[in-house]
Design a protein around this motif. Structure first.
Motif, PDB file in Angstrom:
ATOM      1  N   GLU A   1      -0.021   6.681  -2.914  1.00 13.23           N
ATOM      2  CA  GLU A   1      -1.114   5.581  -2.356  1.00 13.23           C
ATOM      3  C   GLU A   1      -2.319   6.122  -3.432  1.00 13.23           C
ATOM      4  O   GLU A   1      -3.079   5.354  -3.800  1.00 13.23           O
ATOM      5  CB  GLU A   1      -1.297   5.617  -1.045  1.00 13.23           C
TER       6      GLU A   1
ATOM      7  N   TYR B   1       2.900   0.899  -0.258  1.00 13.46           N
ATOM      8  CA  TYR B   1       2.560   0.513   1.183  1.00 13.46           C
ATOM      9  C   TYR B   1       3.751  -0.212   1.941  1.00 13.46           C
ATOM     10  O   TYR B   1       3.930  -0.011   3.326  1.00 13.46           O
ATOM     11  CB  TYR B   1       1.430  -0.573   1.292  1.00 13.46           C
TER      12      TYR B   1
ATOM     13  N   LYS C   1       5.645   2.654   3.609  1.00 15.11           N
ATOM     14  CA  LYS C   1       4.787   3.044   4.601  1.00 15.11           C
ATOM     15  C   LYS C   1       4.649   2.428   5.790  1.00 15.11           C
ATOM     16  O   LYS C   1       4.329   2.586   6.894  1.00 15.11           O
ATOM     17  CB  LYS C   1       3.354   3.473   4.163  1.00 15.11           C
ATOM     18  N   LYS C   2       5.239   0.963   5.573  1.00 12.55           N
ATOM     19  CA  LYS C   2       5.524   0.057   6.578  1.00 12.55           C
ATOM     20  C   LYS C   2       4.060  -0.654   6.913  1.00 12.55           C
ATOM     21  O   LYS C   2       3.792  -0.804   8.093  1.00 12.55           O
ATOM     22  CB  LYS C   2       6.057   0.404   7.835  1.00 12.55           C
ATOM     23  N   ASP C   3       3.007  -0.684   5.917  1.00 18.97           N
ATOM     24  CA  ASP C   3       1.758  -0.934   6.072  1.00 18.97           C
ATOM     25  C   ASP C   3       1.911  -2.370   5.446  1.00 18.97           C
ATOM     26  O   ASP C   3       1.566  -2.440   4.471  1.00 18.97           O
ATOM     27  CB  ASP C   3       0.965   0.100   5.444  1.00 18.97           C
ATOM     28  N   TRP C   4       2.415  -3.279   6.193  1.00 15.31           N
ATOM     29  CA  TRP C   4       2.725  -4.652   5.596  1.00 15.31           C
ATOM     30  C   TRP C   4       1.471  -5.352   5.120  1.00 15.31           C
ATOM     31  O   TRP C   4       1.602  -6.212   4.045  1.00 15.31           O
ATOM     32  CB  TRP C   4       3.524  -5.313   6.997  1.00 15.31           C
ATOM     33  N   LYS C   5       0.290  -5.109   5.814  1.00 14.96           N
ATOM     34  CA  LYS C   5      -0.956  -6.031   5.320  1.00 14.96           C
ATOM     35  C   LYS C   5      -1.232  -5.587   4.165  1.00 14.96           C
ATOM     36  O   LYS C   5      -1.315  -6.631   3.131  1.00 14.96           O
ATOM     37  CB  LYS C   5      -2.145  -5.656   6.322  1.00 14.96           C
ATOM     38  N   ASN C   6      -1.266  -4.133   3.805  1.00 12.87           N
ATOM     39  CA  ASN C   6      -1.957  -3.854   2.506  1.00 12.87           C
ATOM     40  C   ASN C   6      -0.681  -4.256   1.507  1.00 12.87           C
ATOM     41  O   ASN C   6      -0.786  -4.454   0.311  1.00 12.87           O
ATOM     42  CB  ASN C   6      -2.067  -2.288   2.246  1.00 12.87           C
TER      43      ASN C   6
ATOM     44  N   TYR D   1       6.287  -8.813   7.881  1.00 17.91           N
ATOM     45  CA  TYR D   1       5.029  -9.201   8.216  1.00 17.91           C
ATOM     46  C   TYR D   1       4.570 -10.557   9.076  1.00 17.91           C
ATOM     47  O   TYR D   1       3.811 -10.610  10.039  1.00 17.91           O
ATOM     48  CB  TYR D   1       4.059  -9.058   7.004  1.00 17.91           C
TER      49      TYR D   1
END
Length: 404
Positions: free
Chosen positions: A290, A315, A318-323, A352
């Motif tokens: 990142e 992302y 990282k399962k940071d679906w928004k980013n 997401y």
């Protein structure tokens, strides 16, 4: 009385000569300890200056860094081929001062007399190589191989090697010449010949490493780039090319080490940051991925589609679906034809979005867009997309049934 005058004259002449010898000895001592300005003053004070004094003045000025003055005195010292040392040094300084035509003339004059001196051919080759010519090297032209023989500097380098098969600098110049022509077997032949007599010649090893690198022999390239580093060489080029060779052989940890070394030379190089972001994704160090991904975006001018895509993958992992969705959309804005980014967007949306029907439509649109390709039936991405589409259809059907 005449005898008395003659005696007095001889005494005075002897004293003058002794003083001259003394002044010259003082100047030599000053030059030897690096006191060049005072040495020059002493040499200048001599009443009688011959070619040997002009040579000393030239050397003192060259050591001091006043090269124009050095050239002037070398010209007075190099009065002919009998002054071979002065002419040789004069010619080399002319090359340093980029007076290539003059240097060519000096070494040609020397070669006419000293025809078996390999270094004179090498020095003339250096001069000739830098004299502008109309001929262009084209590695894709089938006539280039024969045409290159008319390059006079190449002929001089070859002559130097013919006279001295261990002439490292001439061998190095020839290796670089053939490297530019992508004649890799010749590069390797010359390199190994040079390494027989000088195994730690870093210029030769560098040419050999590049030869293997550019023809895609990663293991051999790694061996020789590593050898350069063992010999104390450290440049962005070396670390970057070694890092890329490791990358191609999937040696990701070692590749990261080399790209980080390269980054020390150019901390704002977006390519290095982007590559590190991909490498850290491979080793699942997502924080580092990142960080370097964001720096790649920060330092790079447009377009940024690949950097945005790499960040979206980071992302996603990282399962940071928004980013992940944010950056995959940015990537597609930059390059709407990026198939990998399109599929990533569908995957991110699948995780997401709550609206299953909207996700299903994304899968259907993706499948429809790429199903017409002649390779569609072999495409693993399409196969996965179809399997997920069918599963979503069943899930939606079952959910509708439960609601009824």
């Amino acid at each position: 009385m005449h005898k008395l005058y003659l005696f007095i004259f001889l005494i005075l002449a002897s004293r003058a000569e002794a003083q001259s010898v003394s002044a010259s000895a003082v100047a030599d001592s000053l030059y030897a300890v690096g006191n060049y300005s005072e040495a020059i003053a002493e040499y200048e004070s001599l009443d009688k200056k011959d070619t040997s004094v002009y040579l000393k003045l030239a050397r003192a000025h060259q050591a001091k860094g006043t090269l124009d003055d050095a050239l002037n005195y070398y010209a007075q010292a190099a009065t002919g081929t009998n002054e071979v040392i002065a002419m040789n040094e004069y010619g080399k300084l002319l090359i340093t001062k980029r007076k290539f035509k003059e240097a060519d003339s000096v070494f040609t004059e020397l070669i006419n007399v000293y025809q078996t001196n390999p270094d004179f051919y090498y020095q003339r080759g250096r001069a000739k190589e830098n004299i502008p010519r109309n001929i262009k090297i084209d590695a894709t032209d089938s006539t280039t191989t024969s045409a290159k023989n008319i390059f006079p500097h190449v002929l001089d380098y070859r002559k130097a090697v013919a006279l001295d098969s261990t002439h490292q600098k001439a061998l190095g110049e020839l290796a670089v010449f053939h490297l530019r022509l992508k004649e890799y077997p010749m590069v390797e032949k010359l390199a190994f010949k040079a390494l027989e007599s000088y195994p730690t010649n870093v210029e030769i090893i560098g040419a050999l490493a590049q030869s293997y690198y550019y023809k895609g022999w990663n293991e051999e390239a790694i061996t020789w780039f590593e050898r350069l580093i063992e010999l104390g060489q450290s440049t962005q080029f070396i670390h970057e090319k070694l890092g890329n060779s490791y990358y191609k052989d999937r040696m990701y940890e070692k590749s990261i080490e080399q790209y980080l070394e390269a980054l020390d030379f150019s901390p704002e190089d977006e390519y290095l940051h982007a590559t590190l972001a991909k490498l850290y994704n491979h080793v699942e160090d997502l924080e580092a991925a990142e960080s370097h991904g964001l720096l790649a975006v920060f330092f790079k001018d447009q377009p940024l589609d690949d950097e945005y895509y790499t960040l979206s993958r980071t992302y996603e992992m990282k399962k940071d679906w928004k980013n992940a969705m944010k950056y995959v959309n940015l990537s597609l804005e930059e390059n709407p034809k990026n198939k990998n980014a399109e599929y990533t967007k569908v995957i991110v949306a699948d995780n997401y979005y709550e609206d299953r029907r909207a996700v299903l439509k994304l899968y259907e649109d993706f499948i429809k867009k790429y199903s017409d390709s002649e390779y569609a039936k072999y495409d693993p991405v399409l196969r996965l997309a179809r399997e997920r589409r069918d599963k979503l259809n069943r899930e939606i059907f079952m959910a509708d049934g439960e609601e009824e």
